[in-house]
Scaffold this motif. Sequence first.
Motif, short mmCIF file in Angstrom:
data_model
loop_
_atom_site.label_atom_id
_atom_site.label_comp_id
_atom_site.label_asym_id
_atom_site.label_seq_id
_atom_site.Cartn_x
_atom_site.Cartn_y
_atom_site.Cartn_z
N ASN A 86 26.99 44.63 54.67
CA ASN A 86 27.51 44.48 53.31
C ASN A 86 28.97 44.06 53.30
O ASN A 86 29.69 44.18 54.29
CB ASN A 86 27.31 45.78 52.50
CG ASN A 86 28.06 46.95 53.12
OD1 ASN A 86 29.29 46.94 53.23
ND2 ASN A 86 27.33 47.98 53.52
N LYS A 87 29.42 43.58 52.14
CA LYS A 87 30.74 42.97 52.02
C LYS A 87 31.88 43.96 52.29
O LYS A 87 32.98 43.54 52.67
CB LYS A 87 30.91 42.37 50.63
CG LYS A 87 30.02 41.15 50.39
CD LYS A 87 30.28 40.55 49.02
CE LYS A 87 29.41 39.32 48.80
NZ LYS A 87 29.64 38.71 47.48
N VAL A 88 31.65 45.25 52.08
CA VAL A 88 32.70 46.25 52.33
C VAL A 88 33.15 46.18 53.79
O VAL A 88 34.32 46.36 54.11
CB VAL A 88 32.19 47.66 51.99
CG1 VAL A 88 33.22 48.71 52.37
CG2 VAL A 88 31.85 47.75 50.51
N VAL A 89 32.21 45.88 54.70
CA VAL A 89 32.53 45.76 56.12
C VAL A 89 32.85 44.33 56.50
O VAL A 89 33.75 44.07 57.30
CB VAL A 89 31.35 46.28 56.97
CG1 VAL A 89 31.65 46.13 58.46
CG2 VAL A 89 31.05 47.73 56.64
N SER A 90 32.12 43.37 55.94
CA SER A 90 32.25 41.98 56.37
C SER A 90 33.57 41.34 55.94
O SER A 90 34.15 40.54 56.67
CB SER A 90 31.09 41.14 55.86
OG SER A 90 31.09 41.07 54.44
N TRP A 91 34.08 41.70 54.76
CA TRP A 91 35.32 41.07 54.30
C TRP A 91 36.52 41.39 55.18
O TRP A 91 37.33 40.50 55.47
CB TRP A 91 35.60 41.44 52.84
CG TRP A 91 34.82 40.58 51.87
CD1 TRP A 91 33.81 40.97 51.04
CD2 TRP A 91 34.98 39.18 51.64
NE1 TRP A 91 33.33 39.91 50.32
CE2 TRP A 91 34.03 38.79 50.66
CE3 TRP A 91 35.82 38.20 52.18
CZ2 TRP A 91 33.90 37.48 50.21
CZ3 TRP A 91 35.69 36.89 51.73
CH2 TRP A 91 34.75 36.54 50.76
N PRO A 92 36.73 42.65 55.62
CA PRO A 92 37.82 42.90 56.58
C PRO A 92 37.68 42.09 57.86
O PRO A 92 38.68 41.64 58.43
CB PRO A 92 37.71 44.41 56.85
CG PRO A 92 37.06 44.96 55.64
CD PRO A 92 36.09 43.91 55.20
N SER A 133 29.57 40.38 60.10
CA SER A 133 30.08 39.70 58.91
C SER A 133 28.97 39.00 58.13
O SER A 133 29.11 38.78 56.92
CB SER A 133 31.16 38.69 59.30
OG SER A 133 30.61 37.64 60.08
#
Length: 217
Positions: free
Chosen positions: A48-54, A44
Motif C-alpha cells: 500500500n501507498k503508506v509504505v510505497s511512497w517513502p 513499492s
Amino acid sequence: MEFDFTPVITYFPTLLQGLGVGLLVATVVAFMSIIGGLLVAVISIYVNKVVSWPLRFFIWLFMTTPLLLQLYFLYFGLGEWILIPAILVGILGLGFHYMAYNADIFIATIKSVSNGQYEASRSLGFGHARTIFYIIVPQAFIRSIPQLGNNMILMVKDTSVLSAIGVAELVYASQYAISVTFRPFEFFIVIALMYYMVNIFMELGQAWLERKTAYRR
C-alpha cells in the motif's frame, strides 16, 4: 616531457592492493544494491501507498543528488554524531545510490511482465506472494540484466570517488604514490589502463550472461 615508469613498477603492488580494495567494495555493493533494489521495487509496487511512497521518495532522493554529496553527508555529516569507518560509509553510500537506480530498473521490468502471467499463476493455485517471487520477479530480473550490468560497470568506476573520504582504493593508492614520486602522468595512465581492463572483463561477463538468458526473455 620524458616518461619514467620505474616508480610505477616500484609501487605497482600498492596499486594492486588499492584495486583489490575497490573490487571488494564493488562486490559487496553489487549484492546490496541488486537485492535491496529488487525488494524496494517489489514493495513499492505491491504494498500500500503508506509504505510505497517513502520508498519512492528514497529512489528520487538518491537519483537526484550527487554521489559525492551523499558520501560527504554520511561521512562528515553523520560523522559528527556517529563514528563510521570510511570503508563502511563507502559501501553504504554506493549501495544506497545504486540501490535507487536498480530499484527504478526493477520497477520498469516488473511492470513489463504481462498481467496474464499473474492471472494464470493465481488460477493454478499459487498465492499472491508466491506468484510475485516465483513467476513475476524471475522474468523481471532476466529482463533487467543489460541495464543492471551497465549500472555495475558504472559503479566499479565510481569506487574511485571513495578516495575523497579516505578509502584506500586504487585512486587513493595512486595519490599516495604520486605524492612520493612526483610522477602523476605515468600513474594516471596506468590506473586508467587498470580500470579499462576491469571494464573489459565485466563487459565480457555481461555479454556472456545476456547470451545465456536471451532465450528466456
